[in-house]
Design a protein around this motif. Sequence first.
Motif, PDB file in Angstrom:
ATOM      1  N   UNK A   7       0.828  -1.214   0.000  1.00 50.01           N
ATOM      2  CA  UNK A   7       0.000   0.000   0.000  1.00 50.01           C
ATOM      3  C   UNK A   7       0.858   1.257   0.000  1.00 50.01           C
ATOM      4  N   UNK A  27      -1.706   0.409 -16.724  1.00 50.20           N
ATOM      5  CA  UNK A  27      -1.485  -0.881 -16.076  1.00 50.20           C
ATOM      6  C   UNK A  27       0.005  -1.215 -16.068  1.00 50.20           C
ATOM      7  N   UNK A  85       1.725   0.689 -13.359  1.00 45.67           N
ATOM      8  CA  UNK A  85       1.460   0.091 -12.039  1.00 45.67           C
ATOM      9  C   UNK A  85       2.391  -1.103 -11.830  1.00 45.67           C
ATOM     10  N   UNK A  86       2.472  -1.968 -12.827  1.00 43.40           N
ATOM     11  CA  UNK A  86       3.307  -3.169 -12.723  1.00 43.40           C
ATOM     12  C   UNK A  86       4.763  -2.794 -12.498  1.00 43.40           C
ATOM     13  N   UNK A  87       5.237  -1.829 -13.255  1.00 43.57           N
ATOM     14  CA  UNK A  87       6.635  -1.404 -13.130  1.00 43.57           C
ATOM     15  C   UNK A  87       6.928  -0.891 -11.726  1.00 43.57           C
ATOM     16  N   UNK A  97       5.284  -1.594  -8.957  1.00 48.27           N
ATOM     17  CA  UNK A  97       5.031  -2.584  -7.907  1.00 48.27           C
ATOM     18  C   UNK A  97       5.889  -3.832  -8.062  1.00 48.27           C
ATOM     19  N   UNK A  98       6.738  -3.860  -9.103  1.00 46.93           N
ATOM     20  CA  UNK A  98       7.465  -5.096  -9.441  1.00 46.93           C
ATOM     21  C   UNK A  98       8.508  -5.488  -8.404  1.00 46.93           C
ATOM     22  N   UNK A 133      -1.210 -10.921  -6.502  1.00 48.85           N
ATOM     23  CA  UNK A 133      -0.866  -9.893  -7.485  1.00 48.85           C
ATOM     24  C   UNK A 133      -2.038  -9.424  -8.327  1.00 48.85           C
ATOM     25  N   UNK A 134      -2.874 -10.368  -8.751  1.00 44.48           N
ATOM     26  CA  UNK A 134      -4.008 -10.000  -9.610  1.00 44.48           C
ATOM     27  C   UNK A 134      -4.878  -8.965  -8.901  1.00 44.48           C
ATOM     28  N   UNK A 146      -4.017  -7.084  -6.192  1.00 43.83           N
ATOM     29  CA  UNK A 146      -3.272  -5.869  -5.840  1.00 43.83           C
ATOM     30  C   UNK A 146      -3.345  -4.889  -7.006  1.00 43.83           C
ATOM     31  N   UNK A 147      -3.096  -5.423  -8.199  1.00 46.14           N
ATOM     32  CA  UNK A 147      -3.095  -4.557  -9.390  1.00 46.14           C
ATOM     33  C   UNK A 147      -4.465  -3.933  -9.596  1.00 46.14           C
ATOM     34  N   UNK A 148      -5.494  -4.746  -9.490  1.00 44.26           N
ATOM     35  CA  UNK A 148      -6.866  -4.288  -9.670  1.00 44.26           C
ATOM     36  C   UNK A 148      -7.198  -3.195  -8.658  1.00 44.26           C
ATOM     37  N   UNK A 164      -5.218  -1.193  -6.977  1.00 42.92           N
ATOM     38  CA  UNK A 164      -4.478   0.055  -7.169  1.00 42.92           C
ATOM     39  C   UNK A 164      -5.146   0.888  -8.257  1.00 42.92           C
ATOM     40  N   UNK A 208       7.214 -11.950  -9.202  1.00 38.40           N
ATOM     41  CA  UNK A 208       6.705 -10.615  -8.873  1.00 38.40           C
ATOM     42  C   UNK A 208       5.494 -10.304  -9.749  1.00 38.40           C
ATOM     43  N   UNK A 209       4.921  -9.126  -9.528  1.00 38.00           N
ATOM     44  CA  UNK A 209       3.756  -8.723 -10.314  1.00 38.00           C
ATOM     45  C   UNK A 209       4.110  -8.657 -11.803  1.00 38.00           C
ATOM     46  N   UNK A 210       5.376  -8.441 -12.077  1.00 38.23           N
ATOM     47  CA  UNK A 210       5.806  -8.342 -13.466  1.00 38.23           C
ATOM     48  C   UNK A 210       5.572  -9.647 -14.227  1.00 38.23           C
ATOM     49  N   UNK A 255       3.457 -12.001 -13.182  1.00 43.03           N
ATOM     50  CA  UNK A 255       2.149 -12.571 -12.852  1.00 43.03           C
ATOM     51  C   UNK A 255       1.199 -12.473 -14.033  1.00 43.03           C
TER      52      UNK A 255
END
Lengths: 161, 735
Positions: free
Chosen positions: A109, A124, A127-129, A131-132, A141-142, A144-146, A148, B680-682, B684
């Motif tokens: 968070x 998107x 966001x990934x970059x 949070x990576x 992860x699915x 978390x991304x949603x 955010x 990582x999320x990358x 995923x």
Amino acid sequence: MKLTVNGQIVEVSNDPPRLLLAVLREELGLMGTKYGCGAGICGTCAVLVDGVAARTCVTPLSAVEGKEIQTVEGLAQRNEEGTIVLHPIQQAFIDHQVPQCGWCMSGQMITAVSLLTENPNPTEDEIVEAMARNYCRCGAYVRIKRAIGDAAQMMNEGGTS
Amino acid sequence: MTSEERKWRISRRGFLLGFGATAVTATTAVAIGTKIGLTDYRKSLARETVLENELPEFEAAPGFWTQPDTWIEITAENEVKFYSPKIEMGQGVLTALGQVAADELSVAWEDMEIVQADTSRGMNDWGGTGGSYSIPTMYPMIREAAATLRALLLQEASKQMGIAVDELEAKDTAVIHKTNANQYMTYGELIQFARNWEVPAERPTLKSNDQLTMIGQSIPRMDFEAKLLGETVFGYDVTRPNMLYGAIARPPTIAAKLRSANEGMAMAEPGVQSVIIDGDFIGVVAESRMQAYAALQKLDLEWNEGKLWQQAEIDELVTVGNGLKIVIQEGGDNVNRLLRDDDPDLVAMELRTPLAAHASLEPQAALADVQTDSAEVWMSTQAAFRERDLIAEAIGHDPESIVLYPLYLGGGFGRKLNSGVGTEAARLSQMAGRPVHVGWTRTEDLQNGYFRPPTHHLLRGKVDGNGRIQAIVHETATADVMLGLPSSQMEHFLGIDSGIYRGATILYDVPNLRVTTYKVDLPVKTGPWRGLGLLANIFAVESMIDALAHQAQMDPVAFRLLNLPDSEIGLRLKNVLEAAAEKANWGESLPEGHARGVAISLDVNTVVAEIAEVSEENGRIRVHKMVAAVDPGKVVSPDGVIAQVEGAIMMGLSATFFEEIRIKDGRIAATNFGQYPLLTMKEAPDVEVVLLESGDTPYGIGEPPLGPVAAAVGNAYFALTGKRITQLPIFNQNG
């Protein structure tokens, strides 16, 4: 030395020199920020330092003298009646039922808030970059991304923080 | 093992223990004596264990509900407290079990409080939380306990109100008159009469499916707000007045033996309260964690490093043909005849998977406060009673004098079934005379304790001209899984390791088949990791099935549908396979450079089918999407199940692509996440889940979705490139 933590000025000693994570947890009793690796890799120790995410397990106390620190405990506010008002990121994480064990959530968070402060309308990929470098071993992860993406919308629509 | 031994056993306190005990069977073995040959006995025991893994049956024995208030407490203020013996580690078990209790007991959700039971409050859960059996084992018991309580409340209300029981109903934490809601008594009012209650001998009637309002619903998790506010106390967070911090000296190599130890300059270090040297248990207790670890460096320790094992030696040990051999599945008389090396139609495959770490983001952690005749321990553990008993042994106290409070865990995954840190904290506290918190570093967490064992697989198979598998053999070598947890000498001698067998057997209708397991001893400790043998075994078997489909020139989904049996399990597998295929648009075109692969599995009676969509960019495999269809029997919380499927897929992908513990110069080579990266999320992918249900019994979900992950990815890669992945992790650290 003085620093501001969640809006309060605190006086801490830097003798012996310590890492910010240890000070937050062991001295100030703010256990919401977590230890995961001690090497700045997993992200569970992140807090906001002057609004930007920093990894406290590799941040010496001396580096944050005079700065404003916000931990997970400082994200929510209390209104006049004393009820808790969740930060949009916390609300989004609940709406999407994001956590599993919860250990990484503070860092997730905080890092998300840091991103959204700098970039209120991330794509998107952005966001990934951003949070990576925050691990979630439970694999949320699915969601978390949603969440955010949702929080970004909430904050842009003037959701109070 | 007879069906009798699968039922609930009554402990000395009249409460229930877990199901099916190897220990019970081992005693039977001794009683039978040497009349039955050991090989055959092992074979039949192993098969019972396989059957139990795949199709567990849980039946509550009569008498257990004599104390339903073990779990459910009703206060005079009309609050209902549910004490969960299963521990929350992210899988949502507290909420799920709470909603089962609330539903059967007709408690309004807002009146329900769910708390973690500690060891002072029944029931002795020796097995701990894991194995995907929390809901399957607790669901029937909680429903019966709640239904019994409900019946007693109705009976008392009838007596107090002077109204016939069938004119009353239990609803929203009260008993109300069916036709006049103004006539009611709350549970809080009724519970005062409980001391006069006698639990009836007959089992209670459970609610029918159409009477259920919470079971089957996605109720928001009760632990989330506190976790997101940063208020939840995990094992690593717990504090007590007057506490100190402890650090343990670790051996420098995996085979190291202590030669000599003395305090050196450690006591002179700032903040140090004591140095403990007790045999090879060496630790420092200090005012802060940093000071404890710093002082460790000042101890004067000498070690014999022992044999400096190298990875190649480990690999050589974990090779089919070595170790204790047990045939766990066989059928038909023509296996050897049909699978000859000189047959051009023979399909053969060899696969390997490595040692792996659990890597929960919260490392091992506990705080112990040991007094002369009592002790309290707060801990991140999946097995409160096992830890309590190990601690009791270590400090020489009666287990009943110790209260262990299991706290929320920052991940368990099987590692915290025998953490070790509780004993460390307790021994330090006993010697230091104050509460001591021990929290491992990441390095300690990666290098100490037990790992998922490596596996080696050899498979051979053959199909006929009609796409039917004629014969198949799976041989696998690995090391201790369940036997990596504290086990009796008899259990070790028999060598039946239920964890190894998970996913190893052939689910298809094949007239000639044989599955053989080999169990070797390794110089590193191995034990249960989420899914146990499941991920590796399904990787092997389903890659082989994929290769046979290719040999038969058949579509992989059609090939599986053709070869699955018409049994109940076979039909359930076909259903999830078809559901996944439909959801994934199997057979329809994909973007250029993308391909799909499929794999299925059965585990703890839950069937799963997964389809991976992959591409390869700059020589690197990328997973775009995973589609999973799951049938876990009856679903208690749909969103809870979906979250577990999503999470297990991510952990499976992490293991598939990244995770490998290597031994170098007698040491665990990884010191932190830099050498043991996680997904990582990358990386995923998108995940889509189709939930199917069958029947009225919930089966497990924590582990089953891990099964097909690696095979689905490997099979997709084969469809894309014609190249077969036979070794994990795919992104090998060593090239």
